[in-house]
Write a protein that holds these residues in place. Structure first.
Motif, short mmCIF file in Angstrom:
data_model
loop_
_atom_site.label_atom_id
_atom_site.label_comp_id
_atom_site.label_asym_id
_atom_site.label_seq_id
_atom_site.Cartn_x
_atom_site.Cartn_y
_atom_site.Cartn_z
N UNK A 1 31.71 35.12 46.48
CA UNK A 1 30.54 34.63 47.19
C UNK A 1 30.77 33.14 47.43
N UNK A 2 31.12 32.50 46.65
CA UNK A 2 31.25 31.06 46.95
C UNK A 2 32.81 30.47 47.71
N UNK A 3 33.67 31.42 47.67
CA UNK A 3 35.07 31.11 48.12
C UNK A 3 35.52 30.04 47.26
N UNK A 4 35.61 30.27 45.93
CA UNK A 4 36.08 29.69 44.90
C UNK A 4 37.59 30.11 44.43
N UNK A 5 38.52 28.87 44.42
CA UNK A 5 39.89 29.57 43.92
C UNK A 5 39.86 29.23 42.40
N UNK A 6 39.26 30.27 41.50
CA UNK A 6 39.51 29.97 40.11
C UNK A 6 40.16 31.14 39.62
N UNK A 7 40.71 31.06 38.29
CA UNK A 7 41.52 32.15 37.82
C UNK A 7 41.10 32.82 36.50
N UNK A 8 41.38 34.15 36.54
CA UNK A 8 40.83 34.98 35.36
C UNK A 8 41.79 35.05 34.30
N UNK A 9 41.39 34.82 33.19
CA UNK A 9 42.09 34.81 31.87
C UNK A 9 41.46 35.82 31.00
N UNK A 10 41.88 37.01 30.99
CA UNK A 10 41.30 38.07 29.87
C UNK A 10 41.88 38.05 28.55
N UNK A 11 40.96 38.12 27.73
CA UNK A 11 41.04 38.05 26.43
C UNK A 11 40.89 39.47 25.65
N UNK B 1 30.92 49.27 41.28
CA UNK B 1 32.26 49.74 41.80
C UNK B 1 32.66 49.27 43.08
N UNK B 2 31.81 48.65 43.90
CA UNK B 2 31.99 47.68 44.97
C UNK B 2 32.77 46.43 44.47
N UNK B 3 32.14 45.65 43.49
CA UNK B 3 32.88 44.41 42.94
C UNK B 3 34.25 44.62 42.53
N UNK B 4 34.44 45.77 41.96
CA UNK B 4 35.68 46.20 41.24
C UNK B 4 36.92 46.40 42.48
N UNK B 5 36.15 47.23 43.49
CA UNK B 5 37.23 47.45 44.41
C UNK B 5 37.74 46.21 45.24
N UNK B 6 36.58 45.25 45.51
CA UNK B 6 37.10 43.95 46.06
C UNK B 6 38.09 43.17 45.08
N UNK B 7 37.99 43.37 43.74
CA UNK B 7 38.86 42.75 42.88
C UNK B 7 40.21 43.32 42.78
N UNK B 8 40.48 44.59 43.42
CA UNK B 8 41.52 45.26 43.58
C UNK B 8 41.77 46.18 42.52
N UNK B 9 40.83 46.42 41.47
CA UNK B 9 41.21 47.28 40.37
C UNK B 9 41.06 48.67 40.65
N UNK B 10 42.09 49.28 40.19
CA UNK B 10 42.25 50.70 40.25
C UNK B 10 42.13 51.66 39.26
N UNK C 1 34.63 39.64 33.56
CA UNK C 1 35.76 39.68 34.62
C UNK C 1 34.96 39.82 36.05
N UNK C 2 34.22 40.88 36.11
CA UNK C 2 33.58 41.42 37.42
C UNK C 2 32.70 40.50 37.96
N UNK C 3 31.97 39.56 36.69
CA UNK C 3 30.95 38.58 37.34
C UNK C 3 31.71 37.57 37.90
N UNK C 4 32.80 37.02 37.21
CA UNK C 4 33.69 35.86 37.70
C UNK C 4 34.32 36.19 39.13
N UNK C 5 34.42 37.74 39.29
CA UNK C 5 34.96 38.09 40.76
C UNK C 5 33.65 37.76 41.79
N UNK C 6 32.54 38.19 41.54
CA UNK C 6 31.35 38.06 42.34
C UNK C 6 31.14 36.42 42.48
N UNK C 7 31.38 35.65 41.61
CA UNK C 7 31.37 33.87 41.88
C UNK C 7 32.66 33.48 42.86
N UNK C 8 33.74 34.00 42.63
CA UNK C 8 34.91 33.88 43.41
C UNK C 8 34.55 34.27 44.86
#
Length: 326
Positions: A172-182, A311-320, A163-170
Motif C-alpha cells: 500500500x505504501x510502496x515500501x522496500x522492507x524485508x520480511x524476517x520470519x521467526x 487470501x488476496x493479500x497472500x496471493x499478492x505476497x506470492x504464497x502458494x 507477515x501478511x500485515x507487513x505485506x499490506x504495508x509494503x
C-alpha cells in the motif's frame, strides 16, 4: 389411503414432530469446544474463559479440547467431519482465514462450517525498538522510504498475520522492507526489542508488559478503539492505516448441517454468557480479549470477508498452498 402411503406419511409426520423436540432437548450431554492450538495459547485461554459460563447456561459440561497442529487445520478438520448436531464446536480465529493460503486442506473453510457467533476481539500492536528514531507510522514510512531495503519486519512465521500485515504495508505504501520470519511470537518480539529487526505486529498479551517497560515503542493498535491500558497509542485507522486494523478475532463455528434451531439456541447461550461479569473478567484478564456477540449471519459474513481479504493479500505476497498429508 394405501398402506405404504399411510406409513410414509406417518413417518414424515413423526420426523417433523421430533425435530423441534430434539432442539428443545439440546443439550442432553456434554458439548465440546475445540481449540486448534495448544494449552496456554490465546485460543485456549479464550475457550477456557467462556466454558464455565457456557456450562452453567446449558446445564451440561462444556469441554475444551485442544487439537493442535498444522496451523490450526487439524482441529478445524476434526470439527468439519464431526456429526452436525451441535455437540462439537470449533473456536476459529484470525489464523483460520489464512489457512487456505498456506496449505491444501482436507476441508472447505466456507462450505463445511456454519457460524454460531463472533465471540471476541484481541488487539495487535505495531511496535518498533526504542532506538529507532520514529514515533508514528507516518515517520516509520518516511524512514523506510529514505532507507530502501534497510529496514526489516518480524513475524511469527511465513503466512502469519504479522507477515501478511507487513505485506499490506509494503504494497500500500510502496515500501522496500524485508520480511524476517521467526519460529514464533516470543522470538519475533525479542528481535524487535534488541533492534535486530526494526518493526512487527505483536499480539497484545505478549507485548503489553514490554511496552510499559519501555522495551519497545507502540505506534498503533488494531481494532476500532484504543486500548484502555494504552490510551496514548492510536488505532491503526487513526494512524492512517485502516487496512492494517484487523484484530485477532474469535468465532464459534459448527459443522454444516447443524439444525438451525440448535444454532439459534447456541447463539443465545453465547450471548448470555458473554454478558456475564465473570466471563468478561476472565476474557479481559490473561486473554486480553474483548467479548463481542453477533447473529449467526453476521458471523458468517465476517468470517467469509476475512477469508477473502487475506487470501488476496497472500496471493499478492506470492504464497502458494503447500501440499499436506490428509
Amino acid at each position: 389411503m394405501h398402506c405404504k402411503t399411510f406409513l410414509a406419511a406417518l413417518a414424515a409426520t413423526a420426523f417433523w414432530l421430533a425435530a423441534p423436540a430434539f432442539a428443545q432437548g439440546f443439550p442432553s450431554r456434554p458439548v465440546t469446544l475445540v481449540s486448534p492450538f495448544p494449552a496456554g495459547s490465546g485460543s485456549d485461554l479464550t475457550a477456557r474463559a467462556v466454558s464455565p459460563g457456557l456450562s452453567d447456561a446449558l446445564g451440561q459440561p462444556v469441554i475444551v479440547d485442544n487439537r493442535a497442529g498444522a496451523g490450526g487445520s487439524i482441529g478445524a478438520q476434526y470439527v468439519a467431519r464431526a456429526k452436525p448436531d451441535g455437540y462439537t464446536l470449533f473456536l476459529a480465529s484470525l489464523s483460520f482465514s489464512v489457512l487456505p493460503s498456506l496449505m491444501e486442506l482436507g476441508f472447505d473453510p466456507v462450505k463445511d462450517f456454519e457460524a454460531v457467533t463472533l465471540m471476541g476481539l484481541q488487539s495487535l500492536v505495531f511496535v518498533v525498538p526504542p532506538s529507532l528514531p520514529v514515533n508514528s507510522m507516518a515517520e516509520l514510512a518516511a524512514l523506510a522510504k529514505a532507507r530502501p531495503g534497510k529496514l526489516n519486519y518480524a513475524s511469527a512465521g511465513i503466512g502469519s498475520i504479522g507477515h501478511l500485515t507487513g505485506e499490506l504495508l509494503k504494497n500500500e505504501r510502496s515500501l522496500d522492507i524485508v520480511h524476517v520470519p521467526f519460529k514464533g511470537t516470543p522470538e519475533a518480539l525479542t528481535a524487535i526489542m534488541t533492534g535486530e529487526v526494526q518493526m512487527g505486529l505483536i499480539a497484545m498479551p505478549a507485548v503489553e508488559a514490554q511496552i510499559k517497560a519501555g522495551k519497545v515503542k507502540a505506534l498503533g493498535v488494531t481494532g476500532s478503539r484504543r486500548e484502555r491500558s494504552l490510551p496514548d497509542v492510536p488505532t491503526m485507522a487513526e494512524a492512517g492505516y485502516p487496512s492494517m486494523g484487523d484484530s485477532v478475532w474469535y468465532a464459534v463455528l459448527a459443522p454444516t448441517g447443524t439444525p438451525k434451531d440448535v444454532i439459534a439456541r447456541l447463539n443465545a447461550v453465547f450471548g448470555e454468557t458473554l454478558a456475564k461479569p465473570a466471563t468478561i473478567e476472565r476474557l479481559e484478564g490473561p486473554a486480553k480479549t474483548s467479548p463481542t456477540v453477533s447473529s449467526p449471519q453476521e458471523a458468517t459474513d465476517y468470517v467469509r470477508a476475512q477469508l477473502a481479504k487475506w487470501s488476496g493479500v497472500a496471493a499478492k505476497a506470492g504464497l502458494q498452498p503447500q501440499r499436506t498429508t490428509k
